[in-house]
Enzyme design. Sequence first.
Site, short mmCIF file in Angstrom:
data_model
loop_
_atom_site.label_atom_id
_atom_site.label_comp_id
_atom_site.label_asym_id
_atom_site.label_seq_id
_atom_site.Cartn_x
_atom_site.Cartn_y
_atom_site.Cartn_z
N LYS A 1 0.84 -1.20 0.00
CA LYS A 1 0.00 0.00 0.00
C LYS A 1 0.88 1.25 0.00
O LYS A 1 0.65 2.18 -0.76
CB LYS A 1 -0.91 -0.03 1.23
CG LYS A 1 -1.84 1.14 1.34
CD LYS A 1 -2.82 0.94 2.48
CE LYS A 1 -3.59 2.25 2.74
NZ LYS A 1 -4.56 2.12 3.81
N GLU B 1 10.37 -4.65 4.81
CA GLU B 1 10.47 -6.04 4.38
C GLU B 1 10.23 -6.16 2.88
O GLU B 1 10.97 -6.85 2.15
CB GLU B 1 9.42 -6.91 5.11
CG GLU B 1 9.64 -7.08 6.59
CD GLU B 1 8.97 -6.01 7.43
OE1 GLU B 1 8.73 -4.90 6.89
OE2 GLU B 1 8.70 -6.27 8.61
N GLY C 1 -5.01 -1.99 4.76
CA GLY C 1 -4.17 -3.10 4.30
C GLY C 1 -4.83 -4.45 4.48
O GLY C 1 -4.86 -5.29 3.56
N ARG C 2 -5.41 -4.68 5.66
CA ARG C 2 -6.00 -6.01 5.93
C ARG C 2 -7.37 -6.18 5.28
O ARG C 2 -8.01 -7.22 5.45
CB ARG C 2 -6.05 -6.24 7.44
CG ARG C 2 -6.70 -5.12 8.23
CD ARG C 2 -6.39 -5.22 9.72
NE ARG C 2 -6.91 -4.10 10.48
CZ ARG C 2 -6.26 -2.96 10.67
NH1 ARG C 2 -5.06 -2.78 10.16
NH2 ARG C 2 -6.80 -2.00 11.41
N GLU D 1 -5.28 -7.09 14.44
CA GLU D 1 -4.78 -5.76 14.09
C GLU D 1 -5.94 -4.75 14.11
O GLU D 1 -5.75 -3.58 14.42
CB GLU D 1 -4.09 -5.76 12.70
CG GLU D 1 -3.17 -4.57 12.49
CD GLU D 1 -2.32 -4.67 11.22
OE1 GLU D 1 -2.86 -4.39 10.14
OE2 GLU D 1 -1.13 -5.00 11.32
N HIS E 1 -5.06 -33.51 16.10
CA HIS E 1 -3.95 -34.34 16.59
C HIS E 1 -2.85 -33.49 17.19
O HIS E 1 -1.71 -33.95 17.32
CB HIS E 1 -3.42 -35.20 15.44
CG HIS E 1 -4.46 -36.18 14.96
ND1 HIS E 1 -4.62 -37.43 15.51
CD2 HIS E 1 -5.43 -36.04 14.02
CE1 HIS E 1 -5.63 -38.04 14.91
NE2 HIS E 1 -6.14 -37.22 14.00
N LYS F 1 8.73 -0.78 14.73
CA LYS F 1 9.32 -0.44 13.42
C LYS F 1 10.38 0.63 13.59
O LYS F 1 11.49 0.54 13.07
CB LYS F 1 8.22 0.13 12.51
CG LYS F 1 7.61 -0.80 11.52
CD LYS F 1 6.82 0.04 10.51
CE LYS F 1 5.58 -0.66 10.05
NZ LYS F 1 4.73 0.16 9.22
O1 F6P Z 1 1.96 -4.11 9.89
C1 F6P Z 1 1.38 -2.90 9.60
C2 F6P Z 1 0.92 -2.79 8.19
O2 F6P Z 1 0.68 -1.44 7.94
C3 F6P Z 1 -0.32 -3.60 7.88
O3 F6P Z 1 -1.48 -3.01 8.30
C4 F6P Z 1 -0.21 -3.73 6.41
O4 F6P Z 1 -1.06 -4.71 5.94
C5 F6P Z 1 1.25 -4.07 6.28
O5 F6P Z 1 1.87 -3.26 7.26
C6 F6P Z 1 1.87 -3.86 4.93
O6 F6P Z 1 1.91 -2.52 4.55
P1 F6P Z 1 2.14 -2.10 3.06
O7 F6P Z 1 1.08 -2.69 2.25
O8 F6P Z 1 2.09 -0.60 3.07
O9 F6P Z 1 3.51 -2.60 2.64
#
Ligand code: F6P
Length: 558
Positions: free
Chosen positions: A209, A215, A266-267, A352, A383, A522
């Site tokens: 987003k 990452e 995002g979610r 979240e 199990h 973060k």
């Molecule tokens: O972990 C926080 C967060 O903002 C989530 O809500 C989101 O889904 C994820 O990081 C990834 O963010 P982005 O899509 O901006 O890389």
Amino acid sequence: MIADDHRQTMTPFPRCDATAAWAALRGHYEAHGREFDLREAFARDPARFERLSVEAPEVFADLSKNLVDAATLHFLADLARECGVEAQRDAMLAGEPINVTEGRAVLHTALRAPPGTAPHSGDVHAVLDAMLVFADSVRVRANGGKLRQVVNIGIGGSDLGPQMAVAALAGFAHPKLEFHFVSNVDGHDIASVLRRAVPAETLFVIASKTFTTQETMANAETAKAWFLAGGGGRIEDHFVAATTNVDAAARFGIARTFGFWDWVGGRYSLWSAIGLPIAIAVGASGFRELLAGARAMDEHFAEAPVERNLPMLLGLLDVWYRNFHGFTSRSVAPYHHGLKRLPAYLQQLEMESNGKRVDREGRTLPYSTSPVVWGEPGTNGQHAYFQMLHQGTDTIPVEFILVKEADASAGSATAVIDALASQQRMLLANGLAQAQALMLGRSTAEALAEQPQAPAGTGVDAATLAAHRTFPGNRPSTTLLLERLTPRSLGALIALCEHRVFTAGVVWDIDSFDQWGVELGKGLGNRLLPLLAAPTGADADLGGLDVSTAGLLRRLRP
Ligand code: F6P
């Protein structure tokens, strides 16, 4: 505290703990709820199943094995009304900025609305149409053998939704494409995918987003380096982006970007351009079916009265269990292997969203919010941890998801078809039996009658063994039943989960659409990163750190 212009968008409704329904529920719990016995409830009311089951689009729900009676549901419905769940739902659907701490609308429902029926329709359908044309073109490239791997690079909502859905819809997916989802900043994740891929046959979807997430950016850079080193061809033919930050994607070298908007959390984003891997897997028509299923659930959520509104009822049950019974977690048990990533997806969606400790005005809450959500597909969980569900000291409500028809196939040999049909019956029998066992339990007298003598050599007497073999029962569960797992039913199921989370969030008066809880770690991570690279012995830069972190850093430095 929240700025005045946001304050006016806040609900004029009382917080749950100030409502008459909350007080009524407290009294009801003390008088009937604490000692409620499911077995007695079924004995008293032979129509309990009919009374407590709800038919929603694509999903039939049996709520009868929950610790509720008519009065509980009556008070919970009052609670929803008093807290303004319906009004807040309408505000969300109308595009009001109900995400108060970010001043944003919450409009994932607009992503699955037919043209002209929801806010931002023009933008939504322009991107959707372009994305689906591209998805189908990828499928054509795959038909010709030019593309074999699709690698989605994203994390959180930019990973879990598409990953869960692509796994769930494997039976509908393009047969010549393999899908991979890379999320972890740990290089082992992407390395294991790249080892098996060929640059010229790989499409990378960079899903973020913000297009700034550490990452994702790190994995995208690694993927680009690997692609260029392997002579894969032109970046623009093998990298696409799904993001709200089109400029950042362009700076990365990506020419083809599918955008979305800050009003898509995002979610809640698998319905947007973030769903591109799903669209590639199941094609444009499959993706439109997914949206249609979600849309049908949206309409149910928007129109059904609270008493028959499945997402509202599930959200209210969550409140009942969390705030009155004091249950701390809920286990999800999908009895369809395709739904193996559903628990992980729901963890982000629920925890979240509703893992918050202040109300929308910033006041510390005196009551609990999100339960821990966890689980594994049945029958694997049986199990592993089901022992605790049946005989542990905690009561953990379980949500069983059963799918009547299987899609499993392994050729056309009759013997194999029959064997798989038999496995499907075993699967369903297991799911039903677990819910039944949780509810009925087994008394000590029954255990003793079944085994009046402990086997020789056990070292215990019959009574002791019977105590170990006793199940308290009266453990609640919900069963959600789908006819088949299809794009449409999956869409409906996910929308159901989203609206359930919304309902509980409104009752708890929290902002279900921000996620400040991920910020602190973060920021600290970014400050620690350069310290890890410093040579051993140069400790001056560790001054000011807490001694535990400093001690660990010293050990981790090269
Ligand atoms: O972990 C926080 C967060 O903002 C989530 O809500 C989101 O889904 C994820 O990081 C990834 O963010 P982005 O899509 O901006 O890389």
